[in-house]
Design an enzyme around this catalytic site. Structure first.
Site, PDB file in Angstrom:
ATOM      1  N   THR A   7       0.833  -1.205   0.000  1.00 43.91           N
ATOM      2  CA  THR A   7       0.000   0.000   0.000  1.00 43.91           C
ATOM      3  C   THR A   7       0.866   1.253   0.000  1.00 43.91           C
ATOM      4  OG1 THR A   7      -1.785  -1.138   1.177  1.00 43.91           O
ATOM      5  CG2 THR A   7      -1.784   1.265   1.256  1.00 43.91           C
ATOM      6  N   HIS A  27       2.003   1.834  -3.452  1.00 37.73           N
ATOM      7  CA  HIS A  27       0.952   2.458  -4.269  1.00 37.73           C
ATOM      8  C   HIS A  27       0.927   3.969  -4.033  1.00 37.73           C
ATOM      9  CE1 HIS A  27      -1.038  -1.008  -6.060  1.00 37.73           C
ATOM     10  NE2 HIS A  27      -1.005  -1.630  -4.894  1.00 37.73           N
TER      11      HIS A  27
END
EC number: 1.1.1.103
Length: 351
Positions: free
Chosen positions: A41, A44
């Site tokens: 994450t 990202h």
């Protein structure tokens, strides 16, 4: 305090030295961060992909995988003491909805995440509600405790169904998929097959006990992929399909292949998040009588108790950590993560 923050709406992450130490309330604890781990994450957010652009407020201190020490607490906190070594559940829930009140906090409809919706753990200090804090046993290192968040995802995914004596297919050999190999082997799975396109991580999976780690990059279409998987199954003595499927990739071809090679009555846990639409063969699900379970986060706190107990019982997750860097080398850490030639990357926040 020092922190890593998303300061601009563009790729990258930036270090700051003048972030205010967060204030804690009546039911909160103030944690001095010792170690953090870089998550997919976080990558990202670093890359500033479409999901991040639609989700992350800027500026934002990111990060949610951590281990630290309680240095202050609100007057209402009785569950931890100053000096306790802790990690914490990064999903903050409302406590009022039907699922929260039923003890199913991982299914809260109003979940928000540290490092995603509110200040994260890539900082010298973090404030967290005491109810989200988990004390670390003395037998577990800060490095391992900083990976409790993804390890919890792996535990929740893998142990949603019985693995003992079962043939298990894992699609996706990212860090969580690699943890799942360790868990499945520790729990007595019979055969473990894992697929990916990253040979570095596939070799890690072999080292962790996978029966077969198959590189699916060479196969041009779905038919070739399924044909090769059936050959693998035959080579290792499988006469029927897989009993348990653990989907970690979010890749359409991986999910389709998994449905094709599952045994009748098979069970699937789905953790991988797709970047786009997924086409599903509903016929395979219906006529094989498959059971599917979506996984989001960790069961609070049953998952945490399970993984702690398994670590104390001898499950060795240390090899999942391949790189340890000081926080000042954070840029190198993100580049290593982007390369895919790694397991977990740990950042040390000591002075």
């Amino acid at each position: 305090m020092k922190a890593l923050a998303k300061l601009k709406k563009q790729p990258g992450i930036w270090i700051i030295n003048d972030a205010p130490i967060p204030e804690y309330g009546y039911n909160d604890v103030l944690i001095k961060i010792k170690k953090t781990a870089i998550c997919g994450t976080d990558l990202h957010i670093y890359n500033w992909d479409k999901w991040s652009q639609n989700t992350i407020p800027v500026p934002m201190i990111t990060g949610h995988e951590f281990a630290g020490e309680v240095v202050a607490k609100g007057d209402g906190v009785t569950s931890v003491d100053i000096g306790d070594r802790v990690s914490g559940e990064g999903h903050l829930v409302c406590g009022q909805c039907r699922n929260c009140r039923a003890g199913k906090r991982h299914l809260c409809r109003k979940t928000i995440g540290i490092g995603v919706n509110v200040q994260g753990a890539f900082a010298e200090y973090l404030v967290m509600p005491a109810v989200n804090v988990f004390k670390i046993p003395d037998s577990i290192s800060d490095d391992i405790a900083s990976t409790f968040d993804p390890m919890g995802n792996a535990i929740h995914t893998a142990l949603s169904f019985n693995l003992t004596g079962e043939d298990v297919l894992i699609t996706g050999a990212g860090p969580i998929g690699l943890m799942v190999v360790k868990i499945a082997r520790f729990c007595g799975a019979r055969r473990i097959v894992i697929t990916d396109i990253n040979e570095y991580r596939l070799q890690m999976a072999r080292d962790f006990g996978a029966t077969v780690a198959l590189n699916v990059a060479p196969f041009k279409n779905q038919d070739e992929l399924v044909k090769q998987m059936r050959k693998v199954m035959s080579d290792i003595g499988m006469t029927e399909g897989f009993d348990v499927g653990l989907e970690m990739s979010g890749i359409n071809s991986a999910i389709s292949m998994m449905l094709d090679v599952m045994n009748h009555g098979g069970k699937l846990s789905l953790l991988g998040i797709s970047a786009g639409d997924i086409s599903v063969d509903w016929g395979a699900i219906l006529f094989k009588g498959l059971t599917l379970k979506g996984i989001y986060g960790r069961e609070m706190f049953e998952t945490w108790y399970l993984m702690t107990s398994m670590l104390q019982a001898g499950m060795d997750m240390n090899p999942i950590i391949t790189h340890r860097l000081h926080i000042d080398e954070f840029q190198k850490g993100f580049e290593i993560m982007k390369s895919g030639q790694c397991g977990k990357v740990i950042l040390d926040w000591s002075s």
